[in-house]
Design a protein around this motif. Structure first.
Motif, mmCIF file in Angstrom:
data_model
loop_
_atom_site.group_PDB
_atom_site.id
_atom_site.type_symbol
_atom_site.label_atom_id
_atom_site.label_comp_id
_atom_site.label_asym_id
_atom_site.label_seq_id
_atom_site.Cartn_x
_atom_site.Cartn_y
_atom_site.Cartn_z
ATOM 1 N N LEU A 4 2.115 -1.555 2.700
ATOM 2 C CA LEU A 4 2.892 -0.428 2.404
ATOM 3 C C LEU A 4 3.166 0.207 0.518
ATOM 4 N N ILE A 5 3.305 1.304 1.045
ATOM 5 C CA ILE A 5 3.443 2.235 -0.592
ATOM 6 C C ILE A 5 4.482 3.227 -0.731
ATOM 7 N N ALA A 17 -2.958 5.878 -1.292
ATOM 8 C CA ALA A 17 -3.166 5.313 0.319
ATOM 9 C C ALA A 17 -4.123 6.587 0.816
ATOM 10 N N GLN A 18 -4.360 7.554 0.185
ATOM 11 C CA GLN A 18 -6.206 7.652 0.512
ATOM 12 C C GLN A 18 -7.226 6.730 0.028
ATOM 13 N N LEU A 27 -1.937 2.180 7.331
ATOM 14 C CA LEU A 27 0.037 2.055 5.956
ATOM 15 C C LEU A 27 1.120 2.557 6.480
ATOM 16 N N ILE A 28 1.729 2.172 5.329
ATOM 17 C CA ILE A 28 2.681 2.371 6.594
ATOM 18 C C ILE A 28 3.167 3.370 4.858
ATOM 19 N N LEU A 29 3.987 4.478 4.672
ATOM 20 C CA LEU A 29 4.651 5.229 3.041
ATOM 21 C C LEU A 29 5.864 5.401 3.132
ATOM 22 N N THR A 30 6.486 5.559 1.950
ATOM 23 C CA THR A 30 7.492 6.394 2.117
ATOM 24 C C THR A 30 7.355 6.958 1.027
ATOM 25 N N THR A 50 5.712 6.475 9.082
ATOM 26 C CA THR A 50 6.547 6.971 7.020
ATOM 27 C C THR A 50 8.075 6.617 7.439
ATOM 28 N N ILE A 51 8.847 6.844 6.779
ATOM 29 C CA ILE A 51 10.078 6.179 6.707
ATOM 30 C C ILE A 51 10.245 7.196 5.329
#
Length: 251
Positions: A4-5, A17-18, A27-30, A50-51
């Motif tokens: 999670l980032i 992330a990359q 990945l979970i990206l916010t 994503t969120i």
């Protein structure tokens, strides 16, 4: 493996992330921009969720934690953060309150909630993105420097607790100097020394976090500078840093 980032749409967060995606992590990206999150997702060769959240809002870190429940996050990257430049009496209070919300409160909440889960299963890693500012006092950047001092000291204390418990959970602290990101645009400053690239910082950050390194300070000169700062009396160092910060003001 899943990470999670926070603050994933630009700068160090995007580069992390990359870098993780190249290593096969899902990945979970916010971040605040749903559009930017979706655009980044399309470029990554791994499963990505994503969120879109504004972590300056009170409920946002709890919403993020609930979103991640049951998804077996292995690495939490607390990257979101920003700076406010100017004399303490001149800067906008609302900007500083939002800085405290994002840089301190959100990081604190996410660290505690995920750390509890990690300890229960005796696995997991946390990467808290601080700064070289976390070891210093920053006149004209006082709130930002203070927030990163909080991140450093909190993380060091947690690391010692985990060590004494013989836990397999690790916490790492990323402390870069100037990095060529959108940070300086939002803070309204210009760096007067050569900045590292987000990609170079991300590479060191990911390797350090995965291997459980406590302090990650990219760049030999920054490591030397931080070590040397401990040899200078605080009052003199603050005077020096005032001139360093004043030089960042755009002409």
């Amino acid at each position: 493996m899943k990470a999670l980032i926070t603050g994933a749409t630009s700068g160090i967060g995007k580069a992390i992330a990359q870098e993780l995606s190249r290593k096969g992590w899902s990945l979970i990206l916010t971040g605040r921009s749903e559009t930017a999150l979706e655009e980044l997702k399309e470029t990554l060769p791994v499963p990505v969720e994503t969120i879109a959240l504004d972590l300056a809002e009170n409920q946002a870190p709890f919403t993020l934690y609930e979103f991640c429940k049951g998804k077996h996050v292995d690495l939490l990257v607390n990257n979101a953060g920003f700076g406010v430049y100017g004399a303490f009496t001149d800067t906008a209070l609302q900007d500083e309150l939002e800085l405290i919300q994002v840089n301190i409160r959100t990081l604190h909440i996410l660290t505690k909630l995920f750390l509890r889960d990690f300890k229960k299963r005796n696995s997991g890693r946390i990467l808290n993105v601080a700064s070289s500012a976390g070891f210093l006092t920053g006149p004209l950047f006082s709130s930002y420097y203070a927030s990163k001092n909080y991140v450093v000291r909190l993380s060091l204390a947690i690391a010692e607790e985990l060590r004494r418990e013989k836990s397999r959970v690790t916490i790492s602290i990323l402390c870069p100097g100037p990095v060529n990101t959108g940070f300086n645009d939002r803070a309204g400053v210009q760096f007067r020394i050569k900045a590292l690239t987000p990609e170079a910082v991300a590479k060191e950050a990911v390797f350090g976090a995965i291997t459980g390194k406590l302090l990650i300070i990219p760049g030999l000169m920054m490591r030397v500078g931080i070590a040397a700062s401990h040899l200078v009396p605080e009052q003199i160092l603050s005077r020096i840093l005032y001139h360093v910060q004043a030089a960042k003001k755009p002409e």
